[in-house]
Structures are given as structure tokens and as C-alpha cells.
Design a protein around this motif. Structure first.
Motif, short mmCIF file in Angstrom:
data_model
loop_
_atom_site.label_atom_id
_atom_site.label_comp_id
_atom_site.label_asym_id
_atom_site.label_seq_id
_atom_site.Cartn_x
_atom_site.Cartn_y
_atom_site.Cartn_z
N ILE A 29 0.84 -1.20 0.00
CA ILE A 29 0.00 0.00 0.00
C ILE A 29 0.87 1.25 0.00
O ILE A 29 0.62 2.21 -0.73
N LEU A 30 1.92 1.24 0.82
CA LEU A 30 2.85 2.37 0.82
C LEU A 30 3.41 2.62 -0.58
O LEU A 30 3.49 3.75 -1.05
N LEU A 31 3.79 1.54 -1.24
CA LEU A 31 4.36 1.64 -2.58
C LEU A 31 3.35 2.25 -3.55
O LEU A 31 3.67 3.17 -4.32
N GLY A 32 2.12 1.76 -3.50
CA GLY A 32 1.09 2.29 -4.39
C GLY A 32 0.77 3.74 -4.12
O GLY A 32 0.52 4.53 -5.04
N ASP A 33 0.82 4.11 -2.85
CA ASP A 33 0.56 5.49 -2.46
C ASP A 33 1.70 6.40 -2.93
O ASP A 33 1.47 7.45 -3.53
N ARG A 34 2.93 6.00 -2.67
CA ARG A 34 4.10 6.80 -3.03
C ARG A 34 4.19 7.00 -4.55
O ARG A 34 4.53 8.09 -5.03
N LEU A 35 3.92 5.93 -5.30
CA LEU A 35 4.10 5.98 -6.76
C LEU A 35 2.87 6.50 -7.49
O LEU A 35 2.90 6.62 -8.72
N LEU A 52 -1.48 0.60 -17.24
CA LEU A 52 -1.03 1.34 -16.06
C LEU A 52 0.41 1.80 -16.23
O LEU A 52 0.78 2.88 -15.76
N ALA A 53 1.21 0.99 -16.90
CA ALA A 53 2.60 1.38 -17.17
C ALA A 53 2.65 2.64 -18.03
O ALA A 53 3.46 3.55 -17.79
N LYS A 54 1.77 2.72 -19.02
CA LYS A 54 1.74 3.90 -19.88
C LYS A 54 1.27 5.13 -19.12
O LYS A 54 1.78 6.24 -19.33
N TYR A 62 6.87 -5.00 -12.96
CA TYR A 62 6.66 -4.70 -11.54
C TYR A 62 5.19 -4.41 -11.25
O TYR A 62 4.64 -4.84 -10.23
N LEU A 63 4.57 -3.68 -12.16
CA LEU A 63 3.17 -3.32 -11.96
C LEU A 63 2.27 -4.55 -11.96
O LEU A 63 1.31 -4.61 -11.17
N ARG A 64 2.54 -5.52 -12.80
CA ARG A 64 1.72 -6.73 -12.81
C ARG A 64 1.80 -7.43 -11.45
O ARG A 64 0.78 -7.85 -10.89
N GLU A 65 2.99 -7.55 -10.91
CA GLU A 65 3.13 -8.24 -9.62
C GLU A 65 2.42 -7.46 -8.52
O GLU A 65 1.75 -8.04 -7.66
N TRP A 66 2.56 -6.14 -8.54
CA TRP A 66 1.88 -5.30 -7.55
C TRP A 66 0.36 -5.44 -7.67
O TRP A 66 -0.34 -5.59 -6.66
N LEU A 67 -0.15 -5.39 -8.88
CA LEU A 67 -1.59 -5.51 -9.10
C LEU A 67 -2.11 -6.87 -8.63
O LEU A 67 -3.20 -6.95 -8.03
N CYS A 68 -1.36 -7.92 -8.88
CA CYS A 68 -1.79 -9.25 -8.44
C CYS A 68 -1.87 -9.32 -6.92
O CYS A 68 -2.83 -9.87 -6.36
N GLN A 70 -2.36 -6.78 -4.92
CA GLN A 70 -3.48 -5.94 -4.51
C GLN A 70 -4.81 -6.68 -4.69
O GLN A 70 -5.71 -6.59 -3.86
N ALA A 71 -4.92 -7.42 -5.79
CA ALA A 71 -6.14 -8.18 -6.03
C ALA A 71 -6.30 -9.30 -5.00
O ALA A 71 -7.40 -9.56 -4.50
N ALA A 72 -5.20 -9.96 -4.65
CA ALA A 72 -5.25 -11.03 -3.65
C ALA A 72 -5.67 -10.49 -2.29
O ALA A 72 -6.32 -11.19 -1.50
N SER A 73 -5.31 -9.24 -2.01
CA SER A 73 -5.67 -8.61 -0.74
C SER A 73 -7.07 -8.01 -0.74
O SER A 73 -7.57 -7.62 0.31
N GLY A 74 -7.66 -7.90 -1.93
CA GLY A 74 -8.99 -7.29 -2.01
C GLY A 74 -8.95 -5.78 -2.09
O GLY A 74 -9.98 -5.12 -1.90
N TYR A 75 -7.79 -5.22 -2.39
CA TYR A 75 -7.66 -3.76 -2.49
C TYR A 75 -7.96 -3.25 -3.89
O TYR A 75 -8.24 -2.06 -4.06
N VAL A 76 -7.86 -4.10 -4.89
CA VAL A 76 -8.31 -3.77 -6.24
C VAL A 76 -9.15 -4.96 -6.74
O VAL A 76 -9.02 -6.08 -6.24
N ASP A 77 -9.98 -4.72 -7.71
CA ASP A 77 -10.81 -5.77 -8.31
C ASP A 77 -10.13 -6.33 -9.56
O ASP A 77 -9.46 -5.58 -10.30
N TYR A 78 -10.32 -7.62 -9.80
CA TYR A 78 -9.71 -8.28 -10.95
C TYR A 78 -10.79 -8.95 -11.79
O TYR A 78 -11.64 -9.68 -11.27
N ASP A 79 -10.77 -8.70 -13.09
CA ASP A 79 -11.66 -9.33 -14.05
C ASP A 79 -10.86 -10.41 -14.79
O ASP A 79 -10.03 -10.09 -15.65
#
Length: 353
Positions: A29-35, A52-54, A62-68, A70-79
Motif C-alpha cells: 500500500i505504501l508503494l502504491g501510495d508513493r508511486l 497502467l505502465a503507460k 513490476y506493476l503486474r506483480e503489484w496488481l496481483c 493488490q487483487a489477492a488482498s482485495g484492495y483492487v478488483d480483478y476481471d
């Protein structure tokens, strides 16, 4: 070695696995907030890691791993059908929108400080010495402001001050207000914006916080109406205040009774001391819940060491409860003490001579 109950052991290990995930998610979360990743997704539009990279000019892998994560934690939704990620309106309020009353990302700056400062606290456990507020990592100061500000924005003017007998009318007409232990000035700024006829004085012993508060007040357009000064709770200047406010700081003080006595000396006729403290029941068993969990852990690393670093070192802790706070006010010479209102995370007390 004692024989464990297998079912209870499995239950405990399962909880620890969850807690390890939660602990690592805090850094994410810190990483997502900072960046600025949450802000880049705040519109709710589904994105691929490439999208998201663009938008952010950050590395796609890096963004794919972060997003995964976040989705596992329930902080973002994944389709899974489209392999896209998105923020719901609720997730955006909690993680992307700093002005939101539900914004929570700032809390993880405080969590980071606990990890960074653990060696200092461990040494305090061995010696019995304290760790002063000023001795903590800088992320604690900003994190504290960002953690408490949403609650002040949502409640201070709308419900806390109106719950105090006659105080709102005084502030609207023009009152003298002291905000003691103001930190970065979030509470002072909220009041100054809401009550333009009143005059505000804000004090904190931590000079870097006072300097930051001045800058934030200027940015908010109320810098000319707030007098900031470096002072402690036992020596801030007397001005016959109509209201003296302590926001989430009384329990951090080494001598809260001495601070209360100073408040009595500085209040004008029929003045009010408003104390805002973390929500807590009087008995430990009633605090064994998620809110108590947060506050007891924070108190171990921040609040209790701060108090023990000062004279008297009463060590109230962040879960002092109404009974102990009432005792502090009574010993300071106040006769009237009542809980004016509360939220799930705060108690608001009205104290009068």
C-alpha cells in the motif's frame, strides 16, 4: 515440550499466515501510495499492467506483480475474463482520494515507522527508558497527520464541536482557541476554515511539525489566522482561551495531569477543555477487538515510549479509557467531565472547571 491441540495450532498458523500477508500488504500500500498508482486508477476504468505502465511511466512487470498482490488482498478488483484490474468507488475512497473521510493509506506511514524504529523500542524495553516523539522516523509525523485528518474533516465541525455545550456559538461569534499538541496542524486548519471570526493558536513541542503546519495552513488559506508556536503542553502561553483542544495527544504526555493544570490556568471564564482520545473501554477484555488491536500495537511502539521519555512518565497509553482520563482531569482540578460524543475510533470529552 507441551503437546499442542492440533486444531488450535492449525487455526493459529492460519491466522499467522494471514497476518504475514497483511503485514506485507501494508508495504505494498505504501508503494502504491508513493508511486501514485491508486490515483492513476481512481477513475475506476479497468486497466491492464501495460495500460497502467503507460499512465504512470513505470515498469510493466513490476506493476503486474503489484496488481496481483493488490487483487489477492482485495484492495483492487480483478476481471479474469479480460485480465484487467480496477478500483471500485469504495477502494478509491480508501486508497486514492486523500480528501475522503475514509482515506486510509496514510495509516501505513505509521506502520512503517514502527518497523523502522523497532530497534529503539527494543532497547527501551531493556532499559525502561522512553523514546521521544522527536526520536522517531520522519514518516511517523506525516503518517499521523494523514491518518487522523480524514476523521477531523468528517467529524470535527459537523458533530464534535456541536456536541460541546455552547462552544459552537462562541466559535461562530469569534472565540480564542488553543490547539495543543497540534502536530502538522490538521485539526487547527479544519477549525480555522470553519470559523473565520475566531482566532487560533497552535502549539507543539516538535519544531519540524510546527514548520510543516505553518506551510499547510498557508496552502489552506488560513495561515494569517493561526499563530503557530513551539511550546509544550505545560508551558504554552495563557490567552484566556474560550476553547483549549487536545487532539489524540493527551495519552502521549509524560505528565497529563500537569498539562491539565496548565489548561486550567489558560482558560477564560466558562472556557472548555476538549479532549479527543482514541476509543477505548475501561477494561482490557472489552478492548480485544480490531480497534483495540491497532491502538495497543501503536501504543507499544509510539505512545507509551513517548510518555516514558518525559518527566513523570505516567504512561497512559492509547487505550487509557474514560475512567483513567476522568481521573487525570479531576487531579488537574476540573470538576465537570463528560463524554460529549464518540466515533468508532475516537472519544470526545468536554471538561470544565
Amino acid at each position: 515440550m507441551r503437546e499442542p491441540n492440533p486444531e488450535k495450532l492449525n487455526e493459529l498458523v492460519g491466522k499467522l499466515v494471514n497476518d504475514v500477508g497483511v503485514s506485507l500488504a501494508g508495504a505494498s500500500i505504501l508503494l502504491g501510495d508513493r508511486l501514485g498508482l491508486y490515483r492513476a486508477m481512481a477513475d475506476g476504468k479497468p486497466v491492464t499492467p501495460s495500460d497502467l505502465a503507460k499512465k504512470t511511466k513505470l515498469h510493466e512487470r513490476y506493476l503486474r506483480e503489484w496488481l496481483c498482490g493488490q487483487a489477492a488482498s482485495g484492495y483492487v478488483d480483478y476481471d479474469s475474463d479480460k485480465d484487467t484490474f480496477s478500483l471500485s468507488a469504495e477502494q478509491a475512497m480508501a486508497l486514492a482520494e486523500e480528501a475522503s473521510p475514509a482515506f486510509f493509506a496514510g495509516a501505513f506511514d505509521i506502520v512503517q515507522s514502527a518497523y523502522l524504529d523497532e530497534p529503539k523500542v527494543a532497547d527501551a524495553f531493556r532499559t525502561g527508558n522512553g523514546v521521544g516523539w522527536h526520536e522517531h522516523s520522519k514518516c511517523l509525523f506525516a503518517g499521523t497527520e494523514r491518518f487522523f485528518r480524514p476523521g477531523y474533516n468528517a467529524n470535527l465541525v459537523s458533530s464534535w464541536i456541536p456536541a460541546l455545550d455552547g462552544v459552537e456559538a462562541k466559535l461562530k461569534a469569534g472565540a480564542r482557541v488553543a490547539d495543543v499538541g497540534c502536530g502538522h496542524g490538521a485539526s487547527t486548519i479544519v477549525m480555522a476554515k470553519a470559523y473565520p471570526k475566531s482566532t487560533f493558536f497552535a502549539f507543539d513541542y516538535h519544531k519540524p511539525s510546527i514548520e510543516r503546519a505553518k506551510a499547510l495552513a498557508q496552502d489552506a488559506g488560513v495561515g494569517e489566522r493561526i499563530t503557530f508556536a513551539q511550546a509544550s503542553a505545560k508551558d504554552f502561553p495563557a490567552q484566556d482561551y474560550d476553547l483549549v483542544a487536545f487532539f489524540d495527544c493527551l495519552h502521549d504526555m509524560g505528565d497529563p495531569v500537569g498539562a491539565g493544570k496548565r489548561v486550567r490556568q489558560t482558560l477564560g471564564k466558562d472556557g472548555t477543555w476538549m479532549i479527543v482520545e482514541p476509543f477505548a473501554c475501561d477494561n482490557l477484555k472489552d478492548n480485544l477487538n480490531p480497534v483495540g488491536q491497532v491502538y495497543y500495537h501503536a501504543s507499544t511502539f509510539i505512545c507509551t515510549p513517548a510518555s516514558l521519555s518525559q518527566e513523570v512518565g505516567l504512561g497512559l497509553g492509547a487505550q487509557a479509557g474514560e475512567r483513567r482520563l476522568r481521573q487525570v482531569a479531576t487531579e488537574a482540578g476540573f470538576r465537570r467531565f463528560r463524554r460529549a460524543t464518540e466515533t468508532p475510533v475516537n472519544m470526545i470529552f468536554e471538561v470544565r472547571a
